[in-house]
Motif scaffolding. Sequence first.
Motif, mmCIF file in Angstrom:
data_model
loop_
_atom_site.group_PDB
_atom_site.id
_atom_site.type_symbol
_atom_site.label_atom_id
_atom_site.label_comp_id
_atom_site.label_asym_id
_atom_site.label_seq_id
_atom_site.Cartn_x
_atom_site.Cartn_y
_atom_site.Cartn_z
ATOM 1 N N GLN B 238 -2.507 2.868 6.204
ATOM 2 C CA GLN B 238 -2.879 2.638 4.808
ATOM 3 C C GLN B 238 -1.876 1.660 4.202
ATOM 4 O O GLN B 238 -1.347 1.871 3.117
ATOM 5 C CB GLN B 238 -2.913 3.994 4.086
ATOM 6 C CG GLN B 238 -3.870 4.941 4.798
ATOM 7 C CD GLN B 238 -3.836 6.373 4.346
ATOM 8 O OE1 GLN B 238 -2.907 6.813 3.675
ATOM 9 N NE2 GLN B 238 -4.872 7.132 4.708
ATOM 10 N N ASP B 240 -2.380 -1.646 3.601
ATOM 11 C CA ASP B 240 -3.118 -2.864 3.286
ATOM 12 C C ASP B 240 -2.740 -3.344 1.890
ATOM 13 O O ASP B 240 -1.574 -3.257 1.510
ATOM 14 C CB ASP B 240 -4.619 -2.580 3.448
ATOM 15 C CG ASP B 240 -5.438 -3.844 3.560
ATOM 16 O OD1 ASP B 240 -5.046 -4.744 4.306
ATOM 17 O OD2 ASP B 240 -6.483 -3.929 2.875
ATOM 18 N N ASN B 244 -7.387 -2.173 -2.171
ATOM 19 C CA ASN B 244 -7.980 -1.247 -1.214
ATOM 20 C C ASN B 244 -7.743 0.187 -1.691
ATOM 21 O O ASN B 244 -6.607 0.646 -1.756
ATOM 22 C CB ASN B 244 -7.314 -1.486 0.153
ATOM 23 C CG ASN B 244 -8.025 -0.789 1.292
ATOM 24 O OD1 ASN B 244 -8.751 0.181 1.078
ATOM 25 N ND2 ASN B 244 -7.802 -1.276 2.499
ATOM 26 N N THR B 266 1.392 5.203 4.391
ATOM 27 C CA THR B 266 0.783 4.707 3.167
ATOM 28 C C THR B 266 1.772 3.762 2.506
ATOM 29 O O THR B 266 2.824 4.189 2.024
ATOM 30 C CB THR B 266 0.449 5.876 2.216
ATOM 31 O OG1 THR B 266 -0.238 6.880 2.970
ATOM 32 C CG2 THR B 266 -0.432 5.419 1.074
ATOM 33 N N ASN B 269 -1.864 0.141 0.092
ATOM 34 C CA ASN B 269 -3.171 0.370 -0.525
ATOM 35 C C ASN B 269 -2.963 0.859 -1.966
ATOM 36 O O ASN B 269 -2.084 1.677 -2.219
ATOM 37 C CB ASN B 269 -3.955 1.411 0.270
ATOM 38 C CG ASN B 269 -4.307 0.925 1.670
ATOM 39 O OD1 ASN B 269 -3.583 0.110 2.226
ATOM 40 N ND2 ASN B 269 -5.392 1.402 2.221
ATOM 41 N N GLU B 299 0.958 1.701 -7.324
ATOM 42 C CA GLU B 299 0.294 2.388 -6.211
ATOM 43 C C GLU B 299 0.375 3.913 -6.357
ATOM 44 O O GLU B 299 1.351 4.452 -6.861
ATOM 45 C CB GLU B 299 0.940 1.968 -4.884
ATOM 46 C CG GLU B 299 0.672 0.516 -4.525
ATOM 47 C CD GLU B 299 1.618 -0.029 -3.472
ATOM 48 O OE1 GLU B 299 1.634 -1.254 -3.290
ATOM 49 O OE2 GLU B 299 2.348 0.772 -2.852
#
Lengths: 266, 457
Positions: B238, B240, B244, B266, B269, B299
């Motif tokens: 995750q 990206d 996203n 993570t 994203n 995020e």
Amino acid sequence: MHNAKQPLLVIENLHVAVDDKQILKGVDLTIYPGEIHAIMGPNGSGKSTLAAVLAGREDYTILQGRVFFDGKDLLEMSPEERAAAGLFLAFQYPVEIPGVSMLTFLRTALNEIRKSNGEEPIDTRTFLQRVREAAQLLGLGNDFLQRAVNVGFSGGEKKRNEILQMAVLRPKLAILDETDSGLDIDALKIVANAVNSLFGTIQSYLIITHYQRLLNYIEPDYVHVMYDGKIVRSGDKTLALELEAKGYDWLRSETLSSIELPSTTT
Amino acid sequence: MTNLQETKPLMHLLSATFDSLQSATPEQLAHNPFLQLRKQGLDALARTGLPTPRDEEWKYLNLAPYIRHPYQLPAGKESLSHLPQILPITTIPVVFFNGLFQPHLLSPAHGVTVTSLAQLLDKGSHDGTVLGEQEHSIGQLLSPEDDPFVALNAALLHQGALLHITQNPSQPIYLASITQSDQPLFVNLRFAIRLSTGTAATVILDLRTLSKTAPTFHNIASEIWLETESALTLIFLQNDTAQNYGVLTTRIAQTARSRSRLYTVTAGNGMVRNTTSVQLNEPEAETVLYGLSVLRDTEVADHHTAVEHLAPNCQSSELYKSIVADQATNIFNGKIFVHPEAQQTNAYQSNHNILLSDDARVYTKPQLEIFADDVRCTHGATVGQLPQEAVFYLRTRGLPETVADVLLLHAFAGEVYEQLPLEPLRAWIDQQLSHRLFDIVDLAADRKLVDLQFATS
Ligand SMILES: Nc1ncnc2c1ncn2[C@@H]1O[C@H](COP(=O)(O)OP(=O)(O)O)[C@@H](O)[C@H]1O
Ligand SMILES: [Mg+2]
């Protein structure tokens, strides 16, 4: 004999407080290249505070005074600038760095110092050779270098690790803060031997110790006694023996009668 | 229903489902379990709606900014001519492009049977037996009643894949969603994975969007069965870009002596919610859940885990860590249930967080419910800053403050993925995270990885 040279460290009338409590109350000290100085004194007299202020710890308030290292205003410099300029502190209580191996740590430190001094990163071979020699000097195996910095080290290993770092980084002035405490006699000899054999590469030492013991193995040119935030006496190595014989209580009474301080290096 | 469609975010996506159910005959509805699942999903959604922060399980995650876009479901026959090189390893690619399965990217692979869910559904009537036996069928582990996003996933049931691992595949299976679109896209995927007795496989679930202007919202539901003595490594990537978003619901059911090992990374994203649950149904099953969030800007990462010990002698260990900068948010909620029959359970959980700014947020909540008496269970959670003693120590050795920070953060994060079995992938993740950490502590780009070599000598 040193007077033609520039002093490496000059501390002038240093007053330092922490949390509104004054700890250093006017410290003067001058160290020339090629000299070994020792500071002794009872617990709580301010020895570690002096060491930490010299290394650049930020929780202290400088109330008065100046410090010059190699001609530069030390108190204006960040801890990393001080390291790059050649000042090293062996911590009384070394800090654990989980997840960072000794090798990564040492190489990062060495290369950052080299970078600050406009030098290329050290090549891997030379680096490993230097680190392995240092480990050997301190009686530490190569597997020691794979371990995370100070994590799970015994008290003695932590102290030896400080000297290992000193051997790799090769500062101009090394301050050893109670490196001897907690060492058994064999470890003490190893450490003293390492300190002595590096003398020369390392120009000067400031050795902080509670006991006279270490000074049997590392011979200081000058011994200073710190009491209540001040250097109350200075002399040659016989002062250490005198202190050992009379104990720190002797100082307490002497200090109260406000003795004249001998000047050490001028 | 019309009401929902007009006014609520995402509900416009349901009109096709609504129509398909309207036009289905009672006969079709009775015999097609997939249609039934869609209907169940629709009904459950109509009852509950999408979650809001008023729902206990969604308390700290406000979905409103992520679901408000005019998302469209995949349309047409979009095709990706070749797989972009994203990971530094060769894989068995099971790839979805703009939400559609790309069978041409997949060549026959040893040990795994891949079936397109869409193909299965488009065949019309089907008894719902998808992975050999009825009990390994879609909807057996995740029910629309469990969670609104599972309900939405069921209502939109169409694209997805069924993986049956019958022997050890020679390469990791790359289960990837890749999108590229000027319009907001909603990608709804369903996965069913079954590992037969004694097999071992690695599955990488990766979400990528190449879109720069429009967001992609992923809603992914996965049901995974581990048969006796099988071993699954499941890696969620995750890392990206901010456009996203994703909600990933995963449930794993394990039988005797099976092992699952999950890694979640993570770090990039814009919003991720992982709802992950593991059922240890038979003796000596083991699960390891490792998660790392490295978050910046706005995020949000929300990791909800639940481990159910239902049989004796099982073991679970969980380690979730986060580094949270700027206005980012990390949420960890870890449930452990030890049922009365689960004697000799070992269950470990820890969650450690480092906050790098005053505006960063961390919420952590362990929830333990233990009904057996012979249990070893430990848990711990910490939220702190970078240890200043260690920073000072490193600075006295010549490291600039920023470098000291990166070194410490990197070491903190590394614990989570250092055991990751695929070395080139581990090194790639390490490099990605290092770059991100350099950015977060604002270290000049030209220093990156040149002066600071983390690799052990
Ligand atoms: N960070 C600090 N906060 C409060 N008091 C301190 C701090 N550091 C040192 N002190 C106090 O300053 C005095 C001197 O301590 P220290 O420099 O460690 O002495 P020494 O090393 O000579 O034993 C002691 O009274 C100690 O309690
Ligand atoms: Mg001290």
